[in-house]
Scaffold this motif. Structure first.
Motif: not given
Length: 260
Positions: A130-132, A155-165, A167-175
């Motif tokens: 993901l970082p790359v 469900e009301v939400g986005y049909d696309r996932v920004p990879l920057d976000a 990566d933030e989720l990855r950081r959060l779950v690890r923490l």
């Protein structure tokens, strides 16, 4: 930026028992609104905030991070605790991750935790790349809408996932994985038997890592990931109310016996 229909935050001033609900990654308060409305109907004070970058367009999520999402629910928790004697935190998916972090960091200020399909891991290969990848590709396909019930409200939400976000989720779950032993409050964990978004091992990891001695696990046999909009929604609402009631009563009896 205009909000998506249904993505509006929700709050209700009720009793001295407060409930904070946290929605999931790329989702919105709409996925938890029936849960919030039922808790409000039962008399609780309820707060269901909209996380930063959510409920508008995926481009807005791209410029936010996990600190922004956590700060929003932390702020709502502090406001609830200012006006409520006891506060419970609840969440779906990443909202469950945020709820568990609140519990780990706020200790006795939180009376109990109820989560549905909490996310606590990130796919290892995808996480490694993901970082790359996020420097080469802006988005990937969305993860909302995993609902089993035919004809259920989407469900009301986005049909696309920004990879920057992502990566933030990855950081959060690890923490938060590292903080799970600090969770000591009574815990109600509800997980779907079939979930196409969060692997079942995430719930097992939560159950095996928290320090809570009062732990209840419920399997939702007839729902997919967004169980709060699925066949088992009513069961989630009922079990949450029963959990809160059970946790409050011993505390109430102790207060009475102390003469305070």
């Amino acid at each position: 930026m205009p909000l998506l229909s249904g993505a509006e935050p929700f709050s209700h001033a009720g009793s001295s028992t407060g409930v904070l609900l946290c929605h999931g990654f790329t989702g919105s308060p709409q996925s938890l609104r029936p849960w919030a409305l039922e808790l409000a109907r039962r008399g609780y004070s309820v707060s269901l905030p909209l996380l930063p970058g959510h409920g508008t367009r995926w481009q807005d999520l791209r410029v936010t991070g996990w600190q922004d999402w956590y700060a929003a629910v932390d702020r709502e928790l502090r406001e609830l605790t200012d006006r409520c004697a006891q506060v419970f935190v609840c969440g779906l998916s990443m909202g469950g991750t945020l709820a568990l972090r609140l519990a780990a960091r706020h200790g006795d200020r939180i009376a109990g935790v109820a989560v549905v399909n909490p996310a606590i891991t990130f796919p290892p290969v995808r996480g490694f790349l993901l970082p790359v990848l996020r420097r080469l590709v802006a988005t990937t396909s969305g993860v909302t809408g995993d609902i089993r019930a035919p004809g259920a409200a989407p469900e009301v939400g986005y049909d696309r996932v920004p990879l920057d976000a992502a990566d933030e989720l990855r950081r959060l779950v690890r923490l938060v994985r590292g903080e799970l032993p600090q969770v000591t409050q009574p815990l109600l964990l509800m997980r779907s038997a079939v979930d196409h978004v969060v692997p079942p091992g995430d719930s097992a990891l939560v159950l095996g890592s928290v320090s809570s001695t009062d732990v209840t696990e419920l399997v939702l046999a007839d729902s997919y990931h967004v169980a709060t909009l699925d066949h088992d929604a009513e069961r989630i609402f009922q079990e949450t109310d029963a959990f809160i009631t059970r946790v409050i009563r011993p505390a109430t009896r102790k207060t009475a016996s102390d003469g305070t």
